[in-house]
Design an enzyme around this catalytic site. Structure first.
Site, PDB file in Angstrom:
ATOM      1  N   LEU A  66       0.839  -1.211   0.000  1.00 48.10           N
ATOM      2  CA  LEU A  66       0.000   0.000   0.000  1.00 48.10           C
ATOM      3  C   LEU A  66       0.868   1.253   0.000  1.00 48.10           C
ATOM      4  O   LEU A  66       2.005   1.226   0.482  1.00 48.10           O
ATOM      5  CB  LEU A  66      -0.917  -0.027   1.224  1.00 48.10           C
ATOM      6  CG  LEU A  66      -1.963  -1.150   1.178  1.00 48.10           C
ATOM      7  CD1 LEU A  66      -2.567  -1.401   2.557  1.00 48.10           C
ATOM      8  CD2 LEU A  66      -3.050  -0.816   0.159  1.00 48.10           C
ATOM      9  N   PRO A  67       0.305   2.380  -0.511  1.00 53.73           N
ATOM     10  CA  PRO A  67       1.158   3.540  -0.759  1.00 53.73           C
ATOM     11  C   PRO A  67       1.676   4.277   0.481  1.00 53.73           C
ATOM     12  O   PRO A  67       2.814   4.729   0.471  1.00 53.73           O
ATOM     13  CB  PRO A  67       0.280   4.467  -1.608  1.00 53.73           C
ATOM     14  CG  PRO A  67      -1.099   3.947  -1.545  1.00 53.73           C
ATOM     15  CD  PRO A  67      -1.024   2.518  -1.140  1.00 53.73           C
ATOM     16  N   THR A  96       6.297   0.757   2.305  1.00 56.32           N
ATOM     17  CA  THR A  96       7.251   1.588   3.042  1.00 56.32           C
ATOM     18  C   THR A  96       6.442   2.554   3.906  1.00 56.32           C
ATOM     19  O   THR A  96       5.771   3.444   3.382  1.00 56.32           O
ATOM     20  CB  THR A  96       8.153   2.372   2.069  1.00 56.32           C
ATOM     21  OG1 THR A  96       8.746   1.457   1.154  1.00 56.32           O
ATOM     22  CG2 THR A  96       9.254   3.100   2.837  1.00 56.32           C
ATOM     23  N   LYS A 171      15.103  -0.092   4.857  1.00 55.47           N
ATOM     24  CA  LYS A 171      14.547   0.384   3.578  1.00 55.47           C
ATOM     25  C   LYS A 171      14.775   1.895   3.417  1.00 55.47           C
ATOM     26  O   LYS A 171      15.088   2.375   2.320  1.00 55.47           O
ATOM     27  CB  LYS A 171      13.058   0.041   3.536  1.00 55.47           C
ATOM     28  CG  LYS A 171      12.238   0.758   2.489  1.00 55.47           C
ATOM     29  CD  LYS A 171      12.521   0.297   1.082  1.00 55.47           C
ATOM     30  CE  LYS A 171      11.648   1.065   0.098  1.00 55.47           C
ATOM     31  NZ  LYS A 171      12.024   0.805  -1.290  1.00 55.47           N
ATOM     32  N   LYS A 240       7.737  10.775   0.162  1.00 53.98           N
ATOM     33  CA  LYS A 240       7.329  10.155   1.434  1.00 53.98           C
ATOM     34  C   LYS A 240       8.511   9.435   2.081  1.00 53.98           C
ATOM     35  O   LYS A 240       8.768   9.581   3.279  1.00 53.98           O
ATOM     36  CB  LYS A 240       6.196   9.160   1.168  1.00 53.98           C
ATOM     37  CG  LYS A 240       5.887   8.234   2.338  1.00 53.98           C
ATOM     38  CD  LYS A 240       5.196   6.942   1.903  1.00 53.98           C
ATOM     39  CE  LYS A 240       6.077   6.075   1.052  1.00 53.98           C
ATOM     40  NZ  LYS A 240       5.559   4.747   0.728  1.00 53.98           N
TER      41      LYS A 240
HETATM   42  P1  NAD Z   1       0.846   2.198  -6.211  1.00 53.25           P
HETATM   43  O1  NAD Z   1       0.234   3.492  -5.845  1.00 53.25           O
HETATM   44  O2  NAD Z   1       1.144   1.883  -7.636  1.00 53.25           O
HETATM   45  O3  NAD Z   1      -0.057   0.988  -5.650  1.00 53.25           O
HETATM   46  C1  NAD Z   1      -0.741   1.044  -4.431  1.00 53.25           C
HETATM   47  C2  NAD Z   1      -2.063   0.299  -4.598  1.00 53.25           C
HETATM   48  O4  NAD Z   1      -2.769   0.388  -3.353  1.00 53.25           O
HETATM   49  C3  NAD Z   1      -2.958   0.915  -5.673  1.00 53.25           C
HETATM   50  O5  NAD Z   1      -3.429  -0.096  -6.548  1.00 53.25           O
HETATM   51  C4  NAD Z   1      -4.123   1.534  -4.885  1.00 53.25           C
HETATM   52  O6  NAD Z   1      -5.354   1.509  -5.569  1.00 53.25           O
HETATM   53  C5  NAD Z   1      -4.139   0.639  -3.665  1.00 53.25           C
HETATM   54  N1  NAD Z   1      -4.795   1.248  -2.502  1.00 53.25           N
HETATM   55  C6  NAD Z   1      -4.692   2.524  -2.063  1.00 53.25           C
HETATM   56  N2  NAD Z   1      -5.448   2.692  -0.959  1.00 53.25           N
HETATM   57  C7  NAD Z   1      -6.008   1.476  -0.691  1.00 53.25           C
HETATM   58  C8  NAD Z   1      -6.872   1.003   0.316  1.00 53.25           C
HETATM   59  N3  NAD Z   1      -7.303   1.806   1.286  1.00 53.25           N
HETATM   60  N4  NAD Z   1      -7.252  -0.284   0.281  1.00 53.25           N
HETATM   61  C9  NAD Z   1      -6.814  -1.120  -0.703  1.00 53.25           C
HETATM   62  N5  NAD Z   1      -5.984  -0.727  -1.694  1.00 53.25           N
HETATM   63  C10 NAD Z   1      -5.588   0.560  -1.675  1.00 53.25           C
HETATM   64  O7  NAD Z   1       2.155   2.090  -5.316  1.00 53.25           O
HETATM   65  P2  NAD Z   1       3.430   1.149  -5.578  1.00 53.25           P
HETATM   66  O8  NAD Z   1       4.410   1.904  -6.399  1.00 53.25           O
HETATM   67  O9  NAD Z   1       2.970  -0.201  -5.982  1.00 53.25           O
HETATM   68  O10 NAD Z   1       4.028   1.101  -4.088  1.00 53.25           O
HETATM   69  C11 NAD Z   1       3.417   0.334  -3.053  1.00 53.25           C
HETATM   70  C12 NAD Z   1       4.327   0.394  -1.837  1.00 53.25           C
HETATM   71  O11 NAD Z   1       5.611  -0.164  -2.158  1.00 53.25           O
HETATM   72  C13 NAD Z   1       4.602   1.823  -1.348  1.00 53.25           C
HETATM   73  O12 NAD Z   1       4.677   1.836   0.051  1.00 53.25           O
HETATM   74  C14 NAD Z   1       5.942   2.164  -1.990  1.00 53.25           C
HETATM   75  O13 NAD Z   1       6.643   3.147  -1.260  1.00 53.25           O
HETATM   76  C15 NAD Z   1       6.625   0.812  -1.963  1.00 53.25           C
HETATM   77  N6  NAD Z   1       7.628   0.598  -3.023  1.00 53.25           N
HETATM   78  C16 NAD Z   1       7.402   1.015  -4.319  1.00 53.25           C
HETATM   79  C17 NAD Z   1       8.383   0.771  -5.277  1.00 53.25           C
HETATM   80  C18 NAD Z   1       8.220   1.201  -6.721  1.00 53.25           C
HETATM   81  O14 NAD Z   1       9.228   1.235  -7.448  1.00 53.25           O
HETATM   82  N7  NAD Z   1       7.024   1.510  -7.216  1.00 53.25           N
HETATM   83  C19 NAD Z   1       9.563   0.105  -4.936  1.00 53.25           C
HETATM   84  C20 NAD Z   1       9.732  -0.336  -3.624  1.00 53.25           C
HETATM   85  C21 NAD Z   1       8.759  -0.083  -2.677  1.00 53.25           C
END
Ligand code: NAD
Length: 298
Positions: A66-67, A96, A171, A240
């Site tokens: 989750l974000p 994260t 992280k 963030k």
């Molecule tokens: P993203 O925004 O693409 O995906 C997050 C998903 O969560 C979305 O599909 C959204 O609809 C869903 N969501 C939001 N609120 C929700 C809720 N209340 N209930 C259910 N679903 C909900 O984000 P991401 O890039 O996939 O990142 C996810 C996590 O991983 C974050 O914490 C980010 O910091 C971490 N991360 C991301 C990356 C990257 O390169 N994208 C790499 C490492 C870690």
């Protein structure tokens, strides 16, 4: 077939990570607030739930991607949250969220006798797609023994500590370095281009030399020079992470002079390019001020 695994958050990272679990033979029950994020998983055989609580009625182990910290808290402890499910025993959080929120969520779950596995990941969307992420697990040994095999399909699993929050701290240290590399490489590349250097030649030299880093060795060639800005990590999410790093370092009384300077450029890209834009757009902030663009010449 094994008991289903719950998976909540099927975005840029979650879509691929949950896909690897299906490929490894797990059955999944999934939830996301966006129907379009759920559809690719149900097409591959996952069952769809209507809320986090419903996932927790079906699965003993639930994985989150989750974000933001407050969203993780709400999904786990809020109304219709995981905590209200009868079946759930363990929550594995790949998001994260910083050590403070990890501790808060772990305490909320512990009050109901449930386990929390703090397990952020690094390696980007490319790593999620390939199943080659660095997975930074922090939880007691007995919980680690339970989740290790489950996490193997998404990458290399490290057991970095036994209490919630240490995975997050690991992280944040990693992402501070990644954020700093992209920010300072943007300044250096813009300087070279403004002086007349070809950015492709600059990357070849830097990557054969001592300036090489994760920005010069990947993001510039794949997303900045071709001006596609499509790596798959949002400005707002990187900001963030940088802000969580500053909060964590300050709480530990560790100096943050350089990290604070890096944060300024991430704040600028959020306000100028937008929090939803790809994090490679940070270069545009430097380009605007300098009056040149870092783009392929051919
Ligand atoms: P993203 O925004 O693409 O995906 C997050 C998903 O969560 C979305 O599909 C959204 O609809 C869903 N969501 C939001 N609120 C929700 C809720 N209340 N209930 C259910 N679903 C909900 O984000 P991401 O890039 O996939 O990142 C996810 C996590 O991983 C974050 O914490 C980010 O910091 C971490 N991360 C991301 C990356 C990257 O390169 N994208 C790499 C490492 C870690």
């Amino acid at each position: 077939m094994n008991d289903p695994i719950g998976f909540i958050g099927l975005g840029n990272m979650g879509e691929h990570m949950s896909g690897h679990l299906l490929e490894a033979g797990h059955s999944l029950v999934v939830y996301d607030i966006r129907d379009e994020a759920v559809a690719p998983l149900t097409a591959k055989g996952a069952a769809k739930a209507a809320s986090p609580g419903e996932v927790a009625q079906a699965a003993e182990t639930i994985i989150l991607s989750l974000p933001r910290p407050e969203i993780v808290k709400d999904v786990v402890l809020g109304q219709n949250g995981i905590i209200f499910g009868d079946k759930v025993k363990t929550v594995v959080d790949l998001s994260t969220i910083g050590p403070q929120m990890a501790g808060e969520v772990a305490a909320g779950l512990a009050a109901k006798g449930l386990s929390f596995v703090d397990s952020p990941v690094s390696g980007g969307v490319a790593g999620a797609r390939k199943g080659s992420l660095a997975v930074m697990v922090s939880c007691p040994d007995e919980d680690f023994a339970e989740v290790r095999d489950l996490l193997n399909p998404i990458g290399t699993v490290f057991h970095v500590g036994t209490k919630p929050g240490l995975g997050q701290t690991m992280k944040l240290a990693n992402n501070m370095l990644s954020a700093a590399a992209l920010a300072i490489s943007s300044e250096a590349m813009v300087m070279g281009v403004k002086a007349g250097l070809d950015p492709s030649v600059m990357l070849d030299v830097i990557n054969a030399g001592s300036g090489r880093n994760t920005a010069t060795d990947g993001k510039f060639a794949t997303a900045i020079l071709p001006r596609t800005f499509d790596v798959g990590f949002a400005n707002g999410l990187m900001h963030k992470d940088v802000a969580l790093y500053l909060k964590t370092a300050s709480a530990l009384e560790v100096p943050t002079e350089l990290a604070s300077a890096v944060e300024l450029l991430w704040r600028a890209t959020c306000s100028e390019n937008g929090p939803e834009a790809d994090f490679t757009t940070i270069v545009k902030c430097v380009e605007r001020r300098a009056g040149v663009e870092v783009k392929s010449r051919d």
